[in-house]
Design an enzyme around this catalytic site. Structure first.
Site, mmCIF file in Angstrom:
data_model
loop_
_atom_site.group_PDB
_atom_site.id
_atom_site.type_symbol
_atom_site.label_atom_id
_atom_site.label_comp_id
_atom_site.label_asym_id
_atom_site.label_seq_id
_atom_site.Cartn_x
_atom_site.Cartn_y
_atom_site.Cartn_z
ATOM 1 N N ASN A 113 1.111 -3.201 6.926
ATOM 2 C CA ASN A 113 0.335 -2.121 7.524
ATOM 3 C C ASN A 113 -0.858 -1.850 6.615
ATOM 4 O OD1 ASN A 113 -0.423 -0.025 9.199
ATOM 5 N ND2 ASN A 113 1.358 1.274 8.775
ATOM 6 N N THR A 114 -1.879 -1.215 7.172
ATOM 7 C CA THR A 114 -2.995 -0.762 6.347
ATOM 8 C C THR A 114 -2.978 0.756 6.345
ATOM 9 O OG1 THR A 114 -4.541 -0.583 8.190
ATOM 10 C CG2 THR A 114 -4.422 -2.712 7.077
ATOM 11 N N HIS A 115 -3.471 1.312 5.270
ATOM 12 C CA HIS A 115 -3.563 2.771 5.195
ATOM 13 C C HIS A 115 -4.917 3.148 4.597
ATOM 14 C CE1 HIS A 115 -2.275 6.872 5.141
ATOM 15 N NE2 HIS A 115 -2.681 6.978 3.883
ATOM 16 N N ASP A 128 4.635 5.072 4.999
ATOM 17 C CA ASP A 128 3.656 4.596 4.014
ATOM 18 C C ASP A 128 4.259 4.461 2.616
ATOM 19 O OD1 ASP A 128 1.830 4.667 6.123
ATOM 20 O OD2 ASP A 128 1.099 6.662 5.610
ATOM 21 N N ASP A 165 8.322 -0.534 5.330
ATOM 22 C CA ASP A 165 9.761 -0.290 5.192
ATOM 23 C C ASP A 165 10.122 0.909 6.073
ATOM 24 O OD1 ASP A 165 9.023 1.980 3.819
ATOM 25 O OD2 ASP A 165 9.753 1.312 1.860
ATOM 26 N N ALA A 166 11.306 1.474 5.857
ATOM 27 C CA ALA A 166 11.774 2.532 6.772
ATOM 28 C C ALA A 166 11.081 3.870 6.536
ATOM 29 C CB ALA A 166 13.284 2.683 6.639
ATOM 30 N N GLY A 167 10.317 3.996 5.457
ATOM 31 C CA GLY A 167 9.641 5.265 5.179
ATOM 32 C C GLY A 167 8.264 5.337 5.815
ATOM 33 N N ARG A 184 14.256 6.366 21.737
ATOM 34 C CA ARG A 184 13.459 5.732 20.676
ATOM 35 C C ARG A 184 14.072 4.392 20.239
ATOM 36 N NH1 ARG A 184 8.563 7.522 18.049
ATOM 37 N NH2 ARG A 184 8.147 5.741 16.720
#
Ligand code: GAR
Length: 198
Positions: free
Chosen positions: A108-110, A146, A142-144, A66
């Protein structure tokens, strides 16, 4: 010099199409410089090719390293000297190498009003919970999952008789406009941040 964006897609690519359409209508304060995907058959790649935008495919197979995948993705995007990365239905999490290079300039979009209903099934989860209002969020990655800083949101009603598909399609109409709007806002706030960043 135009504000350059990379768009990463995994599927249909209707959000990408909204950016391409806005660009050809002269309504995007940015240039789609490259489109990348983890899926060779993603419709979004064909949309980019029709618009004359360079593309790349960077697949991930179960068991692949990864971290190496993430480093290679970072290099593929960095080669296009972009100011902003837009995840537009990109169904992979970017990793530490990517965020070290593009953190603070990846959005990003959610398809839900974060922090409600994060994850892969925003419309399904909103419907199952019985909310009457859901919507879409554009946020900084970020690293999470969403969890990043929210940049823009738009509310969308849940209607009687909605299925996951009808609700998601109504959300996507709002998402397309919100994404174009947010890219334009960022382009005017941070013109050409990545000069020489090739
Ligand atoms: C959009 O609803 C986007 O918010 C969602 O995928 C759809 C992509 O549509 N993204 C996520 O759920 C990311 N976790 P598209 O392929 O037609 O542009």
């Amino acid at each position: 010099m135009a504000y350059r964006i990379a768009v990463l897609v995994s599927g249909t690519g209707s959000l990408l199409q909204a950016l391409l359409d806005a660009q050809s209508a002269g309504e995007l304060q940015a240039q789609v410089a490259v489109v990348g995907s983890d899926t060779a058959t993603a419709q979004g790649l064909a949309r980019a090719e029709r618009a004359g935008v360079p593309t790349f495919v960077h697949s991930y197979r179960t068991g692949d390293d990864r971290a190496a995948w993430d480093e290679a993705l970072t290099a593929l995007v960095a080669a296009h000297d972009v100011d902003l990365v837009v995840l537009a239905g990109f169904m992979k999490l970017v990793g530490p190498a990517f965020l070290a290079r593009f953190g603070g300039r990846t959005i990003n979009t959610h398809p839900a009003l974060l922090p409600s209903f994060p994850g892969m099934h925003g419309p399904r989860d909103a419907l199952a919970h019985g909310v009457k209002i859901t919507g879409t969020t554009v946020f900084e990655v970020d690293a999470g999952v969403d969890t990043g800083r929210i940049l823009a949101q738009h509310a969308v009603p849940v209607l009687a008789g909605d299925t996951v598909d009808t609700l998601h399609e109504r959300i996507k109409v709002a998402e397309r406009a919100l994404l174009v709007h947010t890219v334009n806002d960022l382009a005017s706030l941070h013109p050409r941040a990545a000069q020489g960043d090739s």
